[in-house]
Design an enzyme around this catalytic site. Sequence first.
Site, PDB file in Angstrom:
ATOM      1  N   ASP A 183      15.926 -23.543  31.123  1.00  0.00           N
ATOM      2  CA  ASP A 183      16.594 -24.380  30.246  1.00  0.00           C
ATOM      3  C   ASP A 183      16.674 -24.208  28.820  1.00  0.00           C
ATOM      4  O   ASP A 183      15.897 -23.360  28.365  1.00  0.00           O
ATOM      5  CB  ASP A 183      15.757 -25.860  30.468  1.00  0.00           C
ATOM      6  CG  ASP A 183      16.526 -27.039  29.412  1.00  0.00           C
ATOM      7  OD1 ASP A 183      18.174 -27.015  29.470  1.00  0.00           O
ATOM      8  OD2 ASP A 183      15.810 -28.085  28.883  1.00  0.00           O
TER       9      ASP A 183
ATOM     10  N   LYS B 185      27.811 -38.428   2.880  1.00  0.00           N
ATOM     11  CA  LYS B 185      27.939 -37.144   3.620  1.00  0.00           C
ATOM     12  C   LYS B 185      28.804 -37.654   5.082  1.00  0.00           C
ATOM     13  O   LYS B 185      29.046 -38.835   5.534  1.00  0.00           O
ATOM     14  CB  LYS B 185      26.504 -36.950   4.038  1.00  0.00           C
ATOM     15  CG  LYS B 185      25.801 -37.694   5.233  1.00  0.00           C
ATOM     16  CD  LYS B 185      24.362 -37.291   5.590  1.00  0.00           C
ATOM     17  CE  LYS B 185      23.685 -38.096   6.788  1.00  0.00           C
ATOM     18  NZ  LYS B 185      23.392 -39.452   6.629  1.00  0.00           N
TER      19      LYS B 185
END
Length: 933
Positions: A336, A459
């Site tokens: 993984d 942002k």
Amino acid sequence: MPDLDKPPLHQLTVDEVFTSLGTREGGLSPEEAQQRLSRYGPNLLKEPSHYSLIWGFLHQFTHFLAILLWIATGLAFTAEFMKPGEGMLTLGWAILGVIIINAIFAFFQEYKAERAVHALRRLLPARAWVLRSNQPHDVPRSEIVPGDVLLIEEGEQIPADARLIEAVEMRVDTSSLTGESQPKRRTAEPVTDGHLLDIPNLVFAGTPVLSGRGRAVVFATGMQTEFGKIARLSTGVKTSLSPLQKEITKLTRIVAMISLAMGASFFAIGLWTGLGFWISAIFGIGIIAANVPEGLLPTVTLALALGSQRMAKRHALIKQLTSVETLGCTTVICTDKTGTLTENRMRVARFYMDRLEIEVQESCLVIAGHVTSAIEAEEYAPLFDAIIHCHNAKRVRHTDGRSIVTGDPTEVALVEFALAHGLLHHNPLPRMGELPFDADRKRMSTLHWREGRLMAFVKGAPESLMPLCNQIFHQGTRAPMSQEDRQRIMAQSRTFAHQAYRVLAVAMREIEQGIEKLDIDQVEQSLTFLGLVAMMDPPRHEVPEAIARCRQAGVRTIMITGDHPLTALAIARQIGLAPKESRTEPVGYCPVIEGHQVETMSDEALRRLLTPTRPGETEPVFARVAPRHKMRVVSVLKDMGEVVAVTGDGVNDAPAIKKADIGIAMGIAGSDVAKETADMILLDDNFATIVNAIEEGRTVFDNIRKFSTYVLVSNVPEVVPYLGYGFFGMPLALTIPQVLAVDLGTDMVPAIALGAESPHPGIMDVPPRPKSERLLTVPLLIRTYFFLGLNSAFLAMGGFFLYLFTNGWSWGTPLDWSSPLYKEATTVTFAGIVLAQVANVFSCRSDRLSVARFGWFSNPLILWGVVIEITILALITYTSLGNEIFRTAPLPLWIFGPLMLGALMLLLAEEGRKMIVSRFVKKPASGPVQGVH
């Protein structure tokens, strides 16, 4: 009964969802909920089949070697009953003790209840809030039914699969199901299409809510949830024998067949030559007892236990002893990405500001090749101010006293950057307000009071924020933003995105006095662009070297992740799994196989994809895969003859972990499901630990081969006295209790010492051994039986007759088995075998290299083993209890001179053989030479 399949719930409006699921905005009534609970069953995962402790223990008495030992025990007790006093009672009890001790030890080492589903249940919340008759109720998770309206808050875990009907700033972490590290925003709006786990108006059982709140209508519970489907995959996988278990089974069957055949043959020969039934029976049982390596199984188990202890010191916890050796023949690691190859935490990696790309290191910044600190970089202070203030992450005190940051992973990364670079030494500006993030704007703003002025920090996604900017911060001052500036910034944003960074644009604005309404339209306009922030879940720093070591050792590494293809490819390039980006590649080129492609591939096509055409060829990278895709890749690799290790930390990894030859889970970040399913747990979550474990696994196989040789060598001098007794009328030179004293006494500690040999330096420079390679090869068996074994037999039998002749016995003279001379002579045979084994323990450290190459003191346990071996010999020879149990007698010291000289000659003969073999026989290419240092 509501229709859960048509039309798809994610495509429906909220009112249509209520109609489809047969519920209403205020939820079900208690009566309706009870009816549905009876219809659909409790919201629980099914229990695995109960593991019976009794049957698990009894199984340890029924494997092949145990059955063979049971037969030998039965024959011994029968012989003792029919003709007492021949030593058969001691033999029977000794073999019975071996059976029981092995069974108990193996049971406690190998017993592992199937607890994966229990671990899944622990990940799910015990209770949840639902609406029943328009009133909130706190109900047990097991009582939630399809049609229930869930009330979801930040910090909770979703108790069942559900369709959102209301979502306010909701973000969930689906990494345990998908493997994708970035949190997912959720909305209640209808969605036309998409991958099931990525559809934004669906939430799934077991996934935590990172922020926001909402309401959702349950459409699946229990085993029908995505969690339940993974549980079904995990529990449906059948485990198979490890390569070592198969080898031990083959070895014991071969030895058993030889033992039984020889025992039956010599019993028949005894009857034919007129020895009588009981003498022939003792003869046959003695042959069986001498050939069966009673000490092999406990020695193998102890060697594996020692290997697992060495691995534990290197941060690898072994749950199944045979997994120690399985690692040694691993040919493929399917790993993984999130939490295994990477740190599973977002980090700020780069900035772009003032036309410069700034690299972020642990405690400094690299700007145009110059290293500086964030505090000293005053020209970038506005950007850092915005980062410090424009977020909703929280700093909390952990139970152990540490301060940790919680919240959205992106915002956590910003705060951790500020902490690491000393930017939070001043008190933050007072927050006067916030314009929260939403999916349409893709940005958020916070308002702060600074020195009598109101400041806005903003942002968000670059494509959303850039059109609102009309100024740029350049060389410490504001300047008008040109079209060229805008194009340059967006080009840099695309470059970061192509490199799999998550990109945020940051801006600010000073709010003019006189603005009465501080809304989105008034605040988020005429912004000054400050910079781009690029973040990534970075690879662990030790992973590239570990990947290189795997490649050198002939072990392939394949990344299989649920994350985005670009992210997977970028990480693969950084750690050396994929080649660096080439300028010849077309834009958007991505040699990554996605889950939907695996779905449509035939087994033959997938097999071709997974077959390297040349050594060292780049392996495929799999992205956007579901648990079933990962399982299919693992299954095809196993069908190709590969020995597959699978690593992972999430719930989605559990089925493939169980399907693999060896499953490996992360100990720190891993879910309980992965840990319970795995055979090995990495205590430090370090991929490099796998490479160390493979090294230990290879060493364990080499060591088992060494002590198997050592244990089997003594079979020859144990059998030869019975052959001479049956065929040539010699006095029986060794009693059955003395055979057991060697197999279960003097041989044990030296054999364990051989099992504790440390890895030799070249063991990771060769490919994994082929699955077809036997534990004991034909050349090794020839060396074991016809060279070391016969030499040991010559020493033991020579000592026997030397002692008899010296004491006046002549050939053909009957020898009373109860006489002192006979007991002393058999004791000499026993001592000869023990001293021969002292020489053999050094010889068996390698089948090619001289004992002088190792150093006499390089394995102190061997020296202790020799000391214990001699001590046992002395106790059996010179104590009354030893004489009584093993039918021995004290010996004069002079006889040990010829015996020790013979042992030295045996060692020198083996050294001569090694010299000839090393000079004239080439090293096999398939694997390492046994014991090479």
